[in-house]
Enzyme design. Sequence first.
Site, mmCIF file in Angstrom:
data_model
loop_
_atom_site.group_PDB
_atom_site.id
_atom_site.type_symbol
_atom_site.label_atom_id
_atom_site.label_comp_id
_atom_site.label_asym_id
_atom_site.label_seq_id
_atom_site.Cartn_x
_atom_site.Cartn_y
_atom_site.Cartn_z
ATOM 1 N N ASP A 1 -44.322 -33.060 -8.013
ATOM 2 C CA ASP A 1 -43.214 -33.864 -7.637
ATOM 3 C C ASP A 1 -42.009 -33.873 -8.145
ATOM 4 O O ASP A 1 -43.003 -33.470 -10.047
ATOM 5 C CB ASP A 1 -43.397 -34.952 -6.708
ATOM 6 C CG ASP A 1 -41.684 -36.049 -6.518
ATOM 7 O OD1 ASP A 1 -41.806 -35.539 -5.484
ATOM 8 O OD2 ASP A 1 -40.769 -36.384 -7.328
ATOM 9 N N GLU B 1 -38.020 -33.939 -10.449
ATOM 10 C CA GLU B 1 -37.018 -35.212 -9.543
ATOM 11 C C GLU B 1 -35.614 -34.460 -10.112
ATOM 12 O O GLU B 1 -35.701 -33.734 -11.047
ATOM 13 C CB GLU B 1 -36.706 -36.128 -10.876
ATOM 14 C CG GLU B 1 -37.630 -37.382 -10.204
ATOM 15 C CD GLU B 1 -37.797 -38.144 -8.507
ATOM 16 O OE1 GLU B 1 -36.058 -38.338 -8.253
ATOM 17 O OE2 GLU B 1 -38.197 -38.544 -7.979
ATOM 18 N N ASP C 1 -44.347 -40.272 -7.732
ATOM 19 C CA ASP C 1 -44.942 -39.726 -6.446
ATOM 20 C C ASP C 1 -44.942 -38.898 -6.337
ATOM 21 O O ASP C 1 -45.263 -38.757 -5.318
ATOM 22 C CB ASP C 1 -42.806 -39.286 -6.647
ATOM 23 C CG ASP C 1 -41.875 -40.391 -5.810
ATOM 24 O OD1 ASP C 1 -42.211 -41.499 -5.485
ATOM 25 O OD2 ASP C 1 -40.518 -40.414 -5.773
ATOM 26 N N HIS D 1 -38.750 -42.140 -6.711
ATOM 27 C CA HIS D 1 -37.541 -41.745 -7.523
ATOM 28 C C HIS D 1 -38.339 -41.293 -8.722
ATOM 29 O O HIS D 1 -37.351 -41.414 -9.310
ATOM 30 C CB HIS D 1 -36.545 -42.263 -6.767
ATOM 31 C CG HIS D 1 -36.300 -42.454 -6.104
ATOM 32 N ND1 HIS D 1 -35.777 -41.328 -4.649
ATOM 33 C CD2 HIS D 1 -36.300 -43.400 -4.940
ATOM 34 C CE1 HIS D 1 -36.455 -41.739 -2.955
ATOM 35 N NE2 HIS D 1 -35.958 -43.051 -3.489
#
Length: 930
Positions: A7, A9, A146, A141
């Site tokens: 994941d 961001e 995540d 988030h």
Amino acid sequence: MEWVALDLETTGLDSTNDRIIEIGAVRFTGDDTLAEFQTFVQPDRELTQFIRDLTGITQADVDSASPFERVSPGLADFARDATIVGHNANFDLSFLQANGLWLDDAVCDTWELAYLVRPSARSYALEALARSEGISAHRAHRALDDAHTTRKLFLKLIGDLGRLPPELLQQITLLSRRSNWDIGALLESARQFSPPLVQPGRAAAGGIDAKQLSSRLERPSRLRPALMTHPPNADEVARALSAGSDFSNAIPGFEERAEQIAMARAVANAIDDGGRLMVEAGTGVGKSLAYLLPAAIYATKNDRRVVVSTNTINLQEQLVGKDLPMVKEALSAMNPELGDKFRFTQLKGRNNYICYKRWQRSRSSTEVDGDQARLTAKTMLWMQTTETGDRSDLNIGRRSSTAWRRLSAERAKGCPSPSGPCFLQAARNDAAASHITVVNHALLMSGIAASGNAMPEYDVLIVDEAQHLEDAATDQFGSSVDSRSLDDTLETLIGERGLFVQLARAMELTQLPQTARQTMNDAASEAMSAVPELRETASALFSAVASETMPAKKQAQFSDKRRIEAADREDSGWTSNITPAWENLDITSAELIRQLSRLLDTLEDLEPTDFPERDSFLAELEPTFEELSDLISITGEFISKPSEQNIYWVERAPQSVDVSLNSAPLHVGEALNDNLYSTTDTIVLTSATLSVDGSFDHVIERIGFTDAQQVALGSPFDFRRAALLYTPREMPAPNSAGFQSGIESAIVNAATAASGRTMALFTSHNALRATASAVRGELASAGIRLLAHGIDGSREALAERFADEPKSVLFGASSFWEGVDFAGDALSVLIVVRLPFAVPTDPVFEARSENYGNPFMEYAVPQAVIRFRQGFGRLIRTGKDRGVAMVLDSRIVKSRYGKQFIDSLPDMINTDGKGHRVSSVIERWLEYTE
């Protein structure tokens, strides 16, 4: 096998311009976590307040981090020789690839996995899926958290995929291989992780037995109307709605309301006497129960049907999911025989139901695109259990909307052979067997426009949210055509999945009469030859219209419209460019239509014994022929044969250079009177907002509902205790330079004073976005989350979050002015930024305005007053609610027409603040409890 859940961001959604700010990854095998990888990434830019609020990542976190090129070798080593698992994995991989890192390993996307094995999930967002699956997530988030959530979700769902019947997995595999829907890694993982087990009750061959499905779709016998009718007794209805009755005792939290009893009496008398009734029922009257009870008693006693039409999905769901079951239960308490007998249902338009025959064809097709394969596989699981075939039971999403159209009954109009399972027919049979059928205004209007069998017969019609009847009729009686709609229609004919290819294959397997075979071959061949030229001439026409009516400019974020009048068609640019382009299109389309007609005639002349696939092809070709003919006819009317009774305009879609040709009726009242009101024994129109200045004249004139009894009922709520109308005297005029800063300050102060619990209604998306950008940081510093429509999520998602998060502010555009309810403490301050006047240059509004001597006062103001009342109605939803309605548009107190807006509201205290600060006025009102 080993997997790596990944994941990222990022600073935004665009992999070419935005930057990675955090990477999280988890290497695992089965339930065992082998290693973790987490690092911040230096983006070389300032993080926006929105990203800081969303992720909790600070500027200091990323400023002290290494750039991506230094951390990428470590990530590549961490993921080596593993299958990548990601949620919407292409998003993360696109950012890695944009920065030069290509992970060559197989990829399992948990979004794809959930879309397939959880066909009815409400949301496919990672956070929502985790919640629905009972997966605990520490921090949403944040990349590593995540990644762990993605790992847990993957393990939960991949086992379910692996345990599907082998035949079903084989069908899904075939669909994947026949298309560009690449889920090979998922299927391989499913086989490795959990060997397929045949589950009892599952259908074989990846499909479903047609006889079993037909049996599942059997419905009760249709109603047999009594020869002698027994109308509802108004006194009986009134007693039932009085405190202490068997009926009222069966309704949780029932409160006797004089206004509700008065409305129920009026509806009962209207059903008894026949004719027309218009009822305005203020907030809190309980109008749904007031019309449902007499309607249910009448329909059930006489085995006759009542149709209830609404505009919004929310009200339909409330009626079918809450109010009607409550009425049935309460009727049983009042009269067990009546309650047990009472049946109700919801009927939708044909595009809401899957067509079994088209689904079977898609399932066995050798050529399907990725979206079609994905949706067909998803529906394979759903078809095992669905009783309705209704798309609302599925979460399809925008990505698959075109694919759904290929499966739905929308294009199966006039199916000549409805033998076998048919969800649309089952829904219509449900309606034929029900005493009350709930529909929406669009379906109600389509039944008029098509003069078909979209609606069951009825002798009582109740139209709730009647203020939208004119708009619904305008949409249904109008038309629109663009190059894409033509392309979509032509696409059904050509290509590997087109009807012509399928027809040729079917003919090869059938011993057809030689003459019929030759005619069909010739017609199909000549029709196929005409399609490319038709596409070319259509493209030329729409390009000419765009260049002459909407000169090239920067693509707008919102749609752009231009009205077309007689003078435009006489302009030299129109006559020299647009008219010749239309003539070319007319000629080429005529040839295609002629060949399709030949083909249809030949098919109709064949016997099913000669060509077993005859009915199936007729069911597909006939609606295509009609659709193409209609589109060409609409185009011809727009270009060269306009009607004086229609309004015409060109519209450019948001973020597009393409245009559409649109028309709408100038008046709908006469058509509604002739085709709806006059064909129904009893018709009741109701809403919370129908009058202006205490008169129904404006709405009656707009929708032609003449000679109706009129009943106006106020709200039972004490608005002088419940609501304050606040018009801050220091607000600049709406068109002044200081207005924007004024609304920003007022919203922040109001929301801070109310600790969130504030909704601001905007009339412009641009204003909403500008204000959201300006106040988000200041609200965040006060611990208040901003939820902005079109920025932070969908309407439904934002409404749900706002209700769940007290310290939040909701910015809503047009769709939030009605149909959302936040009872209790969820909403304490309602802010109307501007009075909701229609855009004066809107083609339909502009054309209709010209019928008035004083268009602004006679048309614009009444329309805006009704809209304003709808917005205000969001504030007080129960007798215990308390709140402030703050209007930032100073025209409400300074203009000659402003008094009409104030007088349209219930009697309440009205203040301009008298020099007090916004926060002081709101705090004092909300804290005052006497």
